[in-house]
Design a protein around this motif. Structure first.
Motif, short mmCIF file in Angstrom:
data_model
loop_
_atom_site.label_atom_id
_atom_site.label_comp_id
_atom_site.label_asym_id
_atom_site.label_seq_id
_atom_site.Cartn_x
_atom_site.Cartn_y
_atom_site.Cartn_z
N LEU A 185 -11.62 81.43 -53.28
CA LEU A 185 -10.57 81.42 -52.26
C LEU A 185 -9.29 82.05 -52.78
N GLU A 186 -8.95 81.80 -54.04
CA GLU A 186 -7.77 82.42 -54.64
C GLU A 186 -7.90 83.94 -54.64
N ARG A 187 -9.08 84.44 -54.95
CA ARG A 187 -9.29 85.89 -54.96
C ARG A 187 -9.15 86.46 -53.56
N ASP B 148 -4.40 73.79 -50.74
CA ASP B 148 -3.88 74.03 -52.09
C ASP B 148 -3.51 75.50 -52.28
N VAL B 149 -4.37 76.41 -51.83
CA VAL B 149 -4.11 77.85 -51.97
C VAL B 149 -3.04 78.30 -50.98
N ALA B 150 -3.07 77.76 -49.75
CA ALA B 150 -2.11 78.18 -48.72
C ALA B 150 -0.68 77.82 -49.09
N ASP B 151 -0.50 76.81 -49.95
CA ASP B 151 0.85 76.48 -50.41
C ASP B 151 1.48 77.63 -51.18
N ALA C 299 -7.36 85.23 -51.08
CA ALA C 299 -5.95 85.17 -50.69
C ALA C 299 -5.14 86.28 -51.35
N ALA C 300 -5.56 86.70 -52.55
CA ALA C 300 -4.86 87.76 -53.27
C ALA C 300 -5.32 89.15 -52.87
N GLY C 301 -6.26 89.23 -51.94
CA GLY C 301 -6.77 90.53 -51.51
C GLY C 301 -7.80 91.12 -52.44
N LEU C 302 -8.36 90.30 -53.32
CA LEU C 302 -9.38 90.77 -54.27
C LEU C 302 -10.78 90.53 -53.69
N PRO C 303 -11.80 91.20 -54.23
CA PRO C 303 -13.16 90.97 -53.74
C PRO C 303 -13.55 89.50 -53.83
N SER C 304 -14.20 89.00 -52.79
CA SER C 304 -14.62 87.61 -52.73
C SER C 304 -15.86 87.52 -51.85
N LEU D 82 -1.96 82.92 -45.37
CA LEU D 82 -3.34 82.44 -45.28
C LEU D 82 -3.44 81.41 -44.16
N LYS D 83 -4.40 81.62 -43.26
CA LYS D 83 -4.62 80.72 -42.12
C LYS D 83 -6.07 80.28 -42.09
#
Length: 279
Positions: A71-73, A103-106, A75-80, A111-112
């Motif tokens: 999920l972090e990837r 947690d990531v949206a904070d 949100a950062a626009g990385l491959p996931s 991110l929605k």
């Protein structure tokens, strides 16, 4: 125009206007982080944030790490990878998806999360097209996914994940939870014939291959169940004598040990002590 004809034409015009689909207003995602999608109207209804923090989920540390990294990837626009969270009921699949999102949206304000009903999977291609050109990044969550209605929903989901000639939208991550690893319904009727039934089964099983990340949730053993209960007790200030004995009796009455059963015990305990909980 003939005066006698004018009322008839007006009634025809009124009927055509009623039959015409309503004009859909472009969605706005600035009032919340959680949304519920209504495919009939095309509306996105805002919902409250998920209140249970990620660190309150006990016994699923490996699952939290794998899912959160993916999920972090995203949100950062990385491959996931699209994610399938599967396992026995009550083990925290949906809770983990929502708590990890919070947690990531904070840290990722664009991110929605959009939740869709499992009975509306056939609408996913249209939903993905709606979200495709948005500036935000979307986690589309379908809880308790399976294909009870046959292969039509499976084909729609495959179409959404593959994206057709346009390709899958880069700003959409699909997350599904399921009690079944391959998303198959509990039974296939044979009234359509063995060949057709086998083809439907193949269609449904092949959908799980479109999920690059599979996260399994095994049954909860007794030490992990008690650890979950103690974590909640400490977090919410619910100390009572004979906590372990009471928690085990509760699980015995329910005939199961899981994160859901632990949380239900905590709700009962909080009610007994006259204390409120976030959920």
């Amino acid at each position: 125009m003939d005066d006698a004809l004018k009322p008839v034409l007006e009634r025809i015009a009124d009927a055509l206007e009623r039959l015409a689909p309503p004009v859909r207003v472009p969605p706005v995602f600035d009032s919340a982080r959680f949304y519920r999608h209504d495919p009939v109207t095309g509306a996105f209804h805002p919902a409250p944030d998920y209140a249970l923090p990620l660190d309150a989920l006990v016994g699923v540390e490996r699952q939290k790490e794998r899912f959160s990294q993916n999920l972090e990837r995203f949100a950062a626009g990385l491959p996931s990878n699209h994610a399938l969270l599967w396992g026995v009921r009550g083990t925290g699949k949906s809770s983990l998806a929502k708590a990890a999102f919070m947690d990531v949206a904070d840290r990722a304000r664009d991110l929605k999360l959009v939740e869709v009903d499992r009975d509306q999977v056939t609408e996913l291609p249209a939903l993905f097209d709606t979200l495709r050109d948005r500036a935000e990044r979307f986690v589309v969550l379908c809880d308790d996914l399976s294909f009870e209605e046959g292969a039509a929903a499976a084909k729609a989901l495959k179409s959404a994940l593959e994206g057709g000639v346009s390709g899958p939208p880069k700003n959409v991550l699909f997350v599904a939870t399921s009690n079944r690893r391959h998303l198959m319904p509990r039974g296939h009727g044979e009234d359509r014939g063995l060949i057709a039934t086998a083809e439907d089964a193949e269609e449904e099983v092949s959908v799980s291959d479109r999920f690059g990340l599979w996260v399994g949730f095994p049954p909860m053993d007794q030490p992990t169940y008690l650890a979950a209960v103690r974590t909640y007790v400490e977090r919410f200030g619910l100390q009572v004598p004979d906590l372990d004995r009471r928690a085990l009796q509760w699980a015995q009455l329910r005939g199961a040990r899981s994160g859901r059963v632990a949380w239900q015990f905590i709700r009962d305990l909080a009610g007994e002590l006259g204390k409120d909980l976030p959920l």
